[in-house]
Design a protein around this motif. Structure first.
Motif, PDB file in Angstrom:
ATOM      1  N   THR A   1       5.751   4.539   0.803  1.00 34.63           N
ATOM      2  CA  THR A   1       5.435   3.114   0.780  1.00 34.63           C
ATOM      3  C   THR A   1       5.267   2.607   2.197  1.00 34.63           C
ATOM      4  O   THR A   1       6.109   2.859   3.058  1.00 34.63           O
ATOM      5  CB  THR A   1       6.546   2.328   0.059  1.00 34.63           C
ATOM      6  N   GLY A   2       4.167   1.894   2.418  1.00 35.28           N
ATOM      7  CA  GLY A   2       3.843   1.392   3.747  1.00 35.28           C
ATOM      8  C   GLY A   2       4.746   0.259   4.169  1.00 35.28           C
ATOM      9  O   GLY A   2       4.957  -0.692   3.426  1.00 35.28           O
ATOM     10  N   MET A   3       5.294   0.394   5.352  1.00 35.66           N
ATOM     11  CA  MET A   3       6.090  -0.648   5.986  1.00 35.66           C
ATOM     12  C   MET A   3       5.425  -0.981   7.311  1.00 35.66           C
ATOM     13  O   MET A   3       4.431  -0.373   7.679  1.00 35.66           O
ATOM     14  CB  MET A   3       7.526  -0.172   6.226  1.00 35.66           C
ATOM     15  N   MET A   4       5.962  -1.906   8.032  1.00 33.54           N
ATOM     16  CA  MET A   4       5.401  -2.290   9.322  1.00 33.54           C
ATOM     17  C   MET A   4       5.400  -1.090  10.266  1.00 33.54           C
ATOM     18  O   MET A   4       6.463  -0.606  10.647  1.00 33.54           O
ATOM     19  CB  MET A   4       6.210  -3.444   9.921  1.00 33.54           C
ATOM     20  N   ALA A   5       4.225  -0.580  10.597  1.00 28.55           N
ATOM     21  CA  ALA A   5       4.024   0.525  11.539  1.00 28.55           C
ATOM     22  C   ALA A   5       4.688   1.827  11.117  1.00 28.55           C
ATOM     23  O   ALA A   5       4.929   2.696  11.935  1.00 28.55           O
ATOM     24  CB  ALA A   5       4.485   0.127  12.932  1.00 28.55           C
ATOM     25  N   SER A   6       5.013   1.985   9.833  1.00 32.90           N
ATOM     26  CA  SER A   6       5.609   3.230   9.360  1.00 32.90           C
ATOM     27  C   SER A   6       5.487   3.298   7.841  1.00 32.90           C
ATOM     28  O   SER A   6       4.977   2.387   7.202  1.00 32.90           O
ATOM     29  CB  SER A   6       7.081   3.322   9.771  1.00 32.90           C
ATOM     30  N   ALA A   7       5.952   4.392   7.291  1.00 34.22           N
ATOM     31  CA  ALA A   7       6.008   4.548   5.835  1.00 34.22           C
ATOM     32  C   ALA A   7       7.273   5.316   5.498  1.00 34.22           C
ATOM     33  O   ALA A   7       7.700   6.194   6.249  1.00 34.22           O
ATOM     34  CB  ALA A   7       4.785   5.296   5.321  1.00 34.22           C
ATOM     35  N   ILE A   8       7.889   4.962   4.377  1.00 32.44           N
ATOM     36  CA  ILE A   8       9.097   5.654   3.963  1.00 32.44           C
ATOM     37  C   ILE A   8       8.832   6.371   2.645  1.00 32.44           C
ATOM     38  O   ILE A   8       8.039   5.902   1.814  1.00 32.44           O
ATOM     39  CB  ILE A   8      10.298   4.693   3.803  1.00 32.44           C
ATOM     40  N   LEU A   9       9.459   7.527   2.465  1.00 32.11           N
ATOM     41  CA  LEU A   9       9.374   8.252   1.206  1.00 32.11           C
ATOM     42  C   LEU A   9      10.204   7.477   0.188  1.00 32.11           C
ATOM     43  O   LEU A   9      11.424   7.404   0.292  1.00 32.11           O
ATOM     44  CB  LEU A   9       9.903   9.679   1.368  1.00 32.11           C
TER      45      LEU A   9
ATOM     46  N   ILE B   1       0.856  -1.179   0.000  1.00 32.86           N
ATOM     47  CA  ILE B   1       0.000   0.000   0.000  1.00 32.86           C
ATOM     48  C   ILE B   1       0.893   1.231   0.000  1.00 32.86           C
ATOM     49  O   ILE B   1       1.906   1.276   0.701  1.00 32.86           O
ATOM     50  CB  ILE B   1      -0.935  -0.005   1.223  1.00 32.86           C
ATOM     51  N   GLN B   2       0.518   2.243  -0.805  1.00 28.67           N
ATOM     52  CA  GLN B   2       1.281   3.472  -0.878  1.00 28.67           C
ATOM     53  C   GLN B   2       0.383   4.661  -0.552  1.00 28.67           C
ATOM     54  O   GLN B   2      -0.838   4.583  -0.697  1.00 28.67           O
ATOM     55  CB  GLN B   2       1.880   3.667  -2.272  1.00 28.67           C
ATOM     56  N   VAL B   3       0.999   5.738  -0.136  1.00 26.31           N
ATOM     57  CA  VAL B   3       0.298   7.003   0.053  1.00 26.31           C
ATOM     58  C   VAL B   3       0.924   7.993  -0.926  1.00 26.31           C
ATOM     59  O   VAL B   3       2.143   8.195  -0.918  1.00 26.31           O
ATOM     60  CB  VAL B   3       0.422   7.517   1.502  1.00 26.31           C
TER      61      VAL B   3
END
Length: 125
Positions: free
Chosen positions: A64-72, A27-29
């Motif tokens: 991009t969604g990672m476990m309990a976080s998201a990275i640009l 999942i992405q934002v």
């Protein structure tokens, strides 16, 4: 036409119709933060297309969604996501029904026989 939930600020003159495809399995934002007085943030699921209007100078950030976080993971100028719109007089009859955004399949099909997975429905009477 693009669905506009947060209309562009009135001082924005040039706008472009854009399309972003999440070609990952995560999942992405998608977020645009460099346009003053405008909030744009959408969740994009794997394989989903996001069609939107944006100012020509906008930059889309992909988180991009990672476990309990998201990275640009990427920043893309919206002019690189632009979709070319055709008027009705410009349409070629050979292209009717074709996808104007992409000709590549998003999801590849498996080479399985339908008889392996499909069985007829039988009704007991």
């Amino acid at each position: 036409m693009a669905q506009i939930l947060d209309p562009l600020p009135p001082e924005q003159l040039g706008k472009v119709l854009c399309c972003y495809i999440n070609a990952t399995s995560k999942i992405q934002v998608a977020r645009i933060t460099n346009i003053p007085n405008w909030y744009f943030e959408r969740v994009v699921f794997p394989g989903q297309r996001l069609v939107f209007e944006a100012p020509l100078d906008a930059h889309m950030e992909i988180h991009t969604g990672m476990m309990a976080s998201a990275i640009l993971s990427d920043t893309i100028p919206c002019d690189r996501l632009a979709v070319i719109e055709h008027s009705n007089s410009e349409l070629d009859t050979n292209s009717i029904g074709a996808d104007p955004i992409s000709t590549k399949a998003i999801v590849q099909s498996n080479n399985t026989k339908s008889s392996d997975t499909t069985k007829p429905l039988t009704v007991s009477g």
